[in-house]
Design a protein around this motif. Structure first.
Motif, short mmCIF file in Angstrom:
data_model
loop_
_atom_site.label_atom_id
_atom_site.label_comp_id
_atom_site.label_asym_id
_atom_site.label_seq_id
_atom_site.Cartn_x
_atom_site.Cartn_y
_atom_site.Cartn_z
N ARG A 11 0.36 -1.30 -10.31
CA ARG A 11 1.66 -0.62 -10.39
C ARG A 11 2.02 -0.28 -11.84
NH1 ARG A 11 6.17 -0.52 -7.11
NH2 ARG A 11 5.33 -2.11 -5.69
N HIS B 179 -2.43 -2.91 -5.05
CA HIS B 179 -1.31 -1.99 -5.23
C HIS B 179 -0.33 -2.56 -6.26
CE1 HIS B 179 1.64 1.11 -4.04
NE2 HIS B 179 2.53 0.15 -4.21
N GLU B 180 -0.04 -3.86 -6.15
CA GLU B 180 0.88 -4.49 -7.09
C GLU B 180 0.24 -4.67 -8.47
OE1 GLU B 180 4.06 -4.95 -6.57
OE2 GLU B 180 3.73 -4.08 -4.57
N GLU C 235 -2.95 -4.36 -0.59
CA GLU C 235 -1.58 -4.65 -1.01
C GLU C 235 -1.56 -5.37 -2.37
OE1 GLU C 235 1.65 -5.54 1.96
OE2 GLU C 235 -0.11 -6.32 3.05
#
Length: 263
Positions: free
Chosen positions: A176, A172-173, A169
């Motif tokens: 981005r 993922h950020e 997670e």
């Protein structure tokens, strides 16, 4: 070129059985080049030959034991030596053990941390910079529904998957908008060799909400292609993950312990 092109080199760990094999089939059908990794070289070579012939793609095999502290670095070196520029990393290799933490062999549990946590983090560190520099690619981490709660009688396994979910997670950020995607695939019980290694054949957990390896792989592949952060295959596993937000942690961990079924 971007994340969703079929002109990619995809490295898949734990590719000799179960979810790893099914993911390899999906990426091959998509037209991607494959680097298949596991300890069992004979299985890898057979799969590479099968997928090369069927889909007219390049597929190679690298035998590697990620339980060894130097395994991830050796894998990256060997992939580079063979001329592979890894666009997509699939961290699928992993195993679990069922039993009381104090009774299970400590060395084997430390190996679990090495395979489930250290190796995926090391491989991400070794390949992610190149992906970001090229502005394309991604990482698919195979975590587990176990990541959402504590797991008595599989304490270390649940903890390793919690790390992998949190790690995914965060990445993922961080990636981005940079042409790179990181997805955590969190399946519930799947009838693969994992259950045999963990000695979970008689556990209540494997009697409800089971999703096939093929269905899990397809959900993970589609979710990764769509740029999702988390993918949970199956209705019951989704309900299970959601319920951990509302059920007190004490109740949640007692339920998990009951499902493991260890006296």
């Amino acid at each position: 070129m971007g994340l969703f092109d079929n002109n990619r080199t995809v490295l898949i760990t734990g590719a000799s059985s179960g979810i790893g094999v099914e993911l390899a089939r999906l990426f091959a059908a998509n037209g991607d080049r494959l680097v298949l990794v596991a300890r069992r070289e004979d299985r890898l070579k057979a799969l590479a030959e099968e997928l090369s012939a069927k889909h007219k793609i390049e597929a190679s095999a690298i035998a590697c034991d990620l339980a060894k502290p130097e395994g991830a670095k050796k894998l990256a070196i060997e992939a580079g030596r063979k001329g592979h520029v890894v666009d997509v990393l699939v961290n699928n290799a992993g195993f679990g053990l069922r039993g009381k933490f104090a009774k299970l062999p400590l060395d084997r549990q430390l190996e679990m941390i090495q395979v489930n946590v250290t190796a995926p983090a090391a491989l991400a560190g070794l390949f992610l910079r190149g992906m970001l520099a090229r502005g394309r690619g991604g990482i698919l981490n195979v975590a587990s529904l176990a990541a959402f709660q504590a797991g008595p009688d599989m304490a270390v396994y649940y903890a390793t998957k919690a790390f992998l979910l949190s790690f995914s997670e965060a990445l993922h950020e961080e990636t981005r908008g940079k042409g790179v995607n990181v997805t955590a695939l969190c399946p519930g019980p799947v009838p693969t060799e994992f259950g045999e290694v963990a000695e979970m054949g008689d556990a209540a957990l494997f009697k409800t909400g089971v999703v096939s390896a093929e269905a899990v792989a397809k959900a993970g592949f589609d979710g990764f292609q769509a740029g999702k952060a988390i993918v949970i295959p199956g209705v019951l596993p989704k309900v299970g993950a959601l319920s951990t937000r509302f059920v007190p942690r004490g109740v949640s961990r007692r339920i998990a312990g009951a499902l493991q079924g260890v006296e």
